[in-house]
Design an enzyme around this catalytic site. Structure first.
Site, PDB file in Angstrom:
ATOM      1  N   HIS A  25     -29.084   4.598 -67.227  1.00  0.00           N
ATOM      2  CA  HIS A  25     -28.651   5.373 -66.073  1.00  0.00           C
ATOM      3  C   HIS A  25     -28.065   6.716 -66.518  1.00  0.00           C
ATOM      4  O   HIS A  25     -28.775   7.713 -66.527  1.00  0.00           O
ATOM      5  CB  HIS A  25     -27.656   4.512 -65.265  1.00  0.00           C
ATOM      6  CG  HIS A  25     -27.196   5.141 -64.001  1.00  0.00           C
ATOM      7  ND1 HIS A  25     -26.504   4.452 -63.042  1.00  0.00           N
ATOM      8  CD2 HIS A  25     -27.301   6.414 -63.529  1.00  0.00           C
ATOM      9  CE1 HIS A  25     -26.220   5.251 -62.037  1.00  0.00           C
ATOM     10  NE2 HIS A  25     -26.696   6.447 -62.324  1.00  0.00           N
ATOM     11  N   SER A  40     -23.153   7.963 -52.575  1.00  0.00           N
ATOM     12  CA  SER A  40     -23.523   6.545 -52.649  1.00  0.00           C
ATOM     13  C   SER A  40     -22.893   5.858 -53.862  1.00  0.00           C
ATOM     14  O   SER A  40     -22.812   4.627 -53.904  1.00  0.00           O
ATOM     15  CB  SER A  40     -25.049   6.392 -52.663  1.00  0.00           C
ATOM     16  OG  SER A  40     -25.594   7.233 -53.640  1.00  0.00           O
ATOM     17  N   ASP A  41     -22.423   6.629 -54.830  1.00  0.00           N
ATOM     18  CA  ASP A  41     -21.774   6.044 -56.005  1.00  0.00           C
ATOM     19  C   ASP A  41     -20.288   5.763 -55.779  1.00  0.00           C
ATOM     20  O   ASP A  41     -19.603   5.342 -56.721  1.00  0.00           O
ATOM     21  CB  ASP A  41     -21.930   6.971 -57.217  1.00  0.00           C
ATOM     22  CG  ASP A  41     -23.369   7.020 -57.709  1.00  0.00           C
ATOM     23  OD1 ASP A  41     -24.048   5.982 -57.642  1.00  0.00           O
ATOM     24  OD2 ASP A  41     -23.809   8.097 -58.139  1.00  0.00           O
ATOM     25  N   GLY A  68     -25.287  13.733 -59.220  1.00  0.00           N
ATOM     26  CA  GLY A  68     -23.940  13.908 -59.754  1.00  0.00           C
ATOM     27  C   GLY A  68     -22.896  13.938 -58.666  1.00  0.00           C
ATOM     28  O   GLY A  68     -23.180  14.285 -57.512  1.00  0.00           O
ATOM     29  N   ASN A  69     -21.699  13.545 -59.021  1.00  0.00           N
ATOM     30  CA  ASN A  69     -20.607  13.517 -58.058  1.00  0.00           C
ATOM     31  C   ASN A  69     -19.284  13.420 -58.794  1.00  0.00           C
ATOM     32  O   ASN A  69     -19.203  12.819 -59.866  1.00  0.00           O
ATOM     33  CB  ASN A  69     -20.777  12.339 -57.081  1.00  0.00           C
ATOM     34  CG  ASN A  69     -21.273  11.090 -57.761  1.00  0.00           C
ATOM     35  OD1 ASN A  69     -20.562  10.489 -58.556  1.00  0.00           O
ATOM     36  ND2 ASN A  69     -22.522  10.711 -57.495  1.00  0.00           N
ATOM     37  N   HIS A  72     -26.181  13.092 -64.424  1.00  0.00           N
ATOM     38  CA  HIS A  72     -27.340  12.647 -65.192  1.00  0.00           C
ATOM     39  C   HIS A  72     -27.644  13.726 -66.228  1.00  0.00           C
ATOM     40  O   HIS A  72     -28.807  14.061 -66.449  1.00  0.00           O
ATOM     41  CB  HIS A  72     -28.541  12.410 -64.290  1.00  0.00           C
ATOM     42  CG  HIS A  72     -28.374  11.237 -63.375  1.00  0.00           C
ATOM     43  ND1 HIS A  72     -29.377  10.773 -62.566  1.00  0.00           N
ATOM     44  CD2 HIS A  72     -27.320  10.413 -63.152  1.00  0.00           C
ATOM     45  CE1 HIS A  72     -28.949   9.727 -61.866  1.00  0.00           C
ATOM     46  NE2 HIS A  72     -27.694   9.499 -62.206  1.00  0.00           N
ATOM     47  N   SER A  83     -22.602  12.551 -49.652  1.00  0.00           N
ATOM     48  CA  SER A  83     -23.910  12.196 -50.206  1.00  0.00           C
ATOM     49  C   SER A  83     -24.958  13.229 -49.824  1.00  0.00           C
ATOM     50  O   SER A  83     -25.073  13.609 -48.655  1.00  0.00           O
ATOM     51  CB  SER A  83     -24.307  10.828 -49.634  1.00  0.00           C
ATOM     52  OG  SER A  83     -25.545  10.427 -50.157  1.00  0.00           O
ATOM     53  N   GLY A  84     -25.717  13.690 -50.810  1.00  0.00           N
ATOM     54  CA  GLY A  84     -26.913  14.474 -50.550  1.00  0.00           C
ATOM     55  C   GLY A  84     -26.700  15.868 -49.975  1.00  0.00           C
ATOM     56  O   GLY A  84     -27.649  16.471 -49.485  1.00  0.00           O
TER      57      GLY A  84
HETATM   58 ZN    ZN Z   1     -26.410   8.247 -61.187  1.00  0.00          ZN
END
Ligand code: ZN
Length: 232
Positions: A169, A75-76, A28-29, A97, A45-46
């Site tokens: 997704h 990364s999105d 998620g972001n 998600h 990221s991460g």
């Molecule tokens: Zn995703």
């Protein structure tokens, strides 16, 4: 530090996704954009949410170039950027998600408007994208995820439908601000859960009447809105 208040809002929007149970680990972001500066602030990221600070939020241009930040952006990011480029009123994007919304996305089923809670937030069903092609997956996958969303919205108003299910997704949501985008992600998950329960109880349940749907959406959104308190 650039855009401190936007960074703080983006941090809060990310934490809201965790508080509401929409995010496991670092899935998620959320991001936000300063339209004036043409700069985007997004989660790195991460990085675990417990450690996240405003300083770690990454600031980029609309082409993805990092302007400030030592960490790599989510990364999105390219998906968020396509949404900002195509939906000019959008000030924030949130991706999760979350379980029920993702279940609908995996079933490749749009969420029908089965009640007024849905109609209060989404004018029409919550749509699902087509699958990405193998070529779209192989190269520029995250950008193509954004483009598959934007193609679907050539026929839809992103201000009236503030979220989508990406096939296989999960959900992407947006709003006027990062806060609003996170709020819409929470609402979408709740609508996905309610629709699942409704269709479990009554598999032939039908969408509510257009009149009821329009009434609920239009009393909260647009020029004739009258829900809530008058803003001075
Ligand atoms: Zn995703």
């Amino acid at each position: 530090m650039l855009l401190r208040s936007l960074r703080e809002e983006v941090l809060e929007a990310n934490l809201e996704l965790v508080r509401r149970g929409l995010v496991l680990y670092t899935f998620g972001n959320a991001s936000g954009i300063s339209r004036k500066d043409r700069l985007v602030a997004i989660k790195p990221s991460g990085v675990s949410y417990e450690e996240l600070s405003p300083e770690q939020i990454v600031v980029t241009k609309l082409d993805g170039e990092i302007v400030e930040g030592d960490l790599r952006p989510s990364s999105d990011l390219p998906t968020h950027l396509e949404i900002y480029k195509h939906f000019p009123d959008t000030g924030g994007v949130a991706h999760t998600h979350s379980e029920f919304a993702t279940a609908w996305a995996q079933a490749r089923r749009a969420i029908p408007c089965l009640g007024t809670t849905h109609a209060d937030y989404f004018h029409g069903e919550i749509p699902v994208t087509t699958d990405l092609t193998p070529a779209e997956i192989r190269a520029d996958y995250e950008m193509n995820t954004g483009l598959v969303i934007c193609r679907l919205f050539e026929q839809l108003d992103p201000n009236a439908v503030p979220g989508v299910l990406v096939a296989g997704h999960g959900p992407f949501c947006w709003g006027a601000t990062a806060t609003a985008a996170a709020h819409n992600a929470v609402i979408l998950e709740s609508l996905a859960r309610m629709a699942y329960y409704t269709l479990t109880l009554a598999k032939d349940a039908q969408p509510i009447a257009t009149e009821l749907h329009d009434k609920h959406f239009l009393r909260k959104h647009g020029p004739s809105a009258y829900y809530g308190q008058v803003k001075n």
